[in-house]
Motif scaffolding. Structure first.
Motif, PDB file in Angstrom:
ATOM      1  N   PHE A 250     -61.946 -37.221   1.026  1.00 43.31           N
ATOM      2  CA  PHE A 250     -61.579 -35.580   2.717  1.00 43.31           C
ATOM      3  C   PHE A 250     -61.989 -35.874   3.860  1.00 43.31           C
ATOM      4  CE2 PHE A 250     -61.846 -31.785   3.616  1.00 43.31           C
ATOM      5  CZ  PHE A 250     -60.498 -31.530   3.918  1.00 43.31           C
ATOM      6  N   ALA A 251     -63.518 -36.027   3.384  1.00 40.81           N
ATOM      7  CA  ALA A 251     -64.847 -35.967   4.275  1.00 40.81           C
ATOM      8  C   ALA A 251     -64.622 -36.870   5.809  1.00 40.81           C
ATOM      9  CB  ALA A 251     -66.289 -36.493   3.820  1.00 40.81           C
ATOM     10  N   GLY A 252     -63.979 -38.461   5.343  1.00 44.55           N
ATOM     11  CA  GLY A 252     -63.565 -39.216   6.627  1.00 44.55           C
ATOM     12  C   GLY A 252     -62.283 -38.595   7.505  1.00 44.55           C
ATOM     13  N   HIS A 253     -61.153 -38.273   6.597  1.00 45.59           N
ATOM     14  CA  HIS A 253     -60.600 -37.264   7.664  1.00 45.59           C
ATOM     15  C   HIS A 253     -60.794 -35.808   8.156  1.00 45.59           C
ATOM     16  CE1 HIS A 253     -57.629 -40.378   6.413  1.00 45.59           C
ATOM     17  NE2 HIS A 253     -57.732 -40.359   4.879  1.00 45.59           N
ATOM     18  N   PHE A 254     -61.708 -35.262   7.310  1.00 43.00           N
ATOM     19  CA  PHE A 254     -62.117 -34.324   8.127  1.00 43.00           C
ATOM     20  C   PHE A 254     -62.804 -34.385   8.620  1.00 43.00           C
ATOM     21  CE2 PHE A 254     -64.537 -30.254   8.499  1.00 43.00           C
ATOM     22  CZ  PHE A 254     -63.886 -29.704   8.157  1.00 43.00           C
TER      23      PHE A 254
END
Length: 197
Positions: free
Chosen positions: A119-123
């Motif tokens: 999720f962090a990458g997309h965020f």
């Protein structure tokens, strides 16, 4: 035959928008943690298998939906004045407080980004897209001579978004759209070209 293919594309486009709208709605209503692909399928009327075919993961779907929703809610201002652009942008940013569920969704996404590397990458990609909008506003200000020619765009962008995220997450002070003009005026005092003579 061409007509059939075009119709297919139109249906696919309509279904894609239905999925993104449903996801954005569910994000505001439930927060990231409670969203399921099954729930998105039920809300959008698009088959779960189709959603999985178009998006590789829940984080990819949610952040694309968030990106589209925010871009529609907050189009990039371009008034010809860096001060007016920054005030318009900051006021729109602060107006999230008028939507308490949206505030909770943002807090939840920020927390999730610290715990889930996928999720962090997309965020971060979404955050970077919003930073690009701010960088473009500042770059136009530099080009027009309203801001210092050697302005550090990354740092200046941090200065715009920093108070927003800090107040949103810590809640030590209110986020009030009415405060945006004063915040920007004080910020610009440090970003403008140095006076000559």
């Amino acid at each position: 035959m061409t007509i059939g293919r075009t119709g297919g594309r139109q249906r696919s486009s309509s279904a894609r928008q239905a999925v993104l709208c449903a996801t954005a709605e569910l994000l505001d209503e439930q927060g990231y943690g409670k969203i399921t692909i099954e729930g998105v399928a039920a809300r959008s009327g698009v088959a779960k298998s189709t959603i999985y075919r178009w998006w590789k993961s829940k984080p990819a779907l949610v952040m694309e939906a968030q990106a589209e929703a925010v871009a529609q809610r907050m189009p990039e201002p371009d008034t010809g004045s860096v001060e007016a652009d920054l005030i318009a942008f900051a006021a729109a940013l602060y107006r999230v407080v008028e939507f308490p569920l949206r505030v909770e969704a943002l807090r939840g996404m920020m927390a999730e980004a610290q715990l889930d590397s996928d999720f962090a990458g997309h965020f971060r990609e979404w955050v970077q897209s919003r930073r690009k909008v701010m960088s473009d506003i500042l770059s136009r200000g530099v080009a027009r001579g309203e801001l210092a020619a050697d302005l550090d765009l990354d740092h200046a962008t941090d200065l715009i978004f920093g108070p927003f995220w800090y107040r949103l997450l810590v809640a030590h002070a209110p986020l009030d759209p009415a405060d945006a003009p004063a915040h920007i005026t004080r910020l610009l005092a440090g970003l403008r070209r140095p006076s000559v003579g």
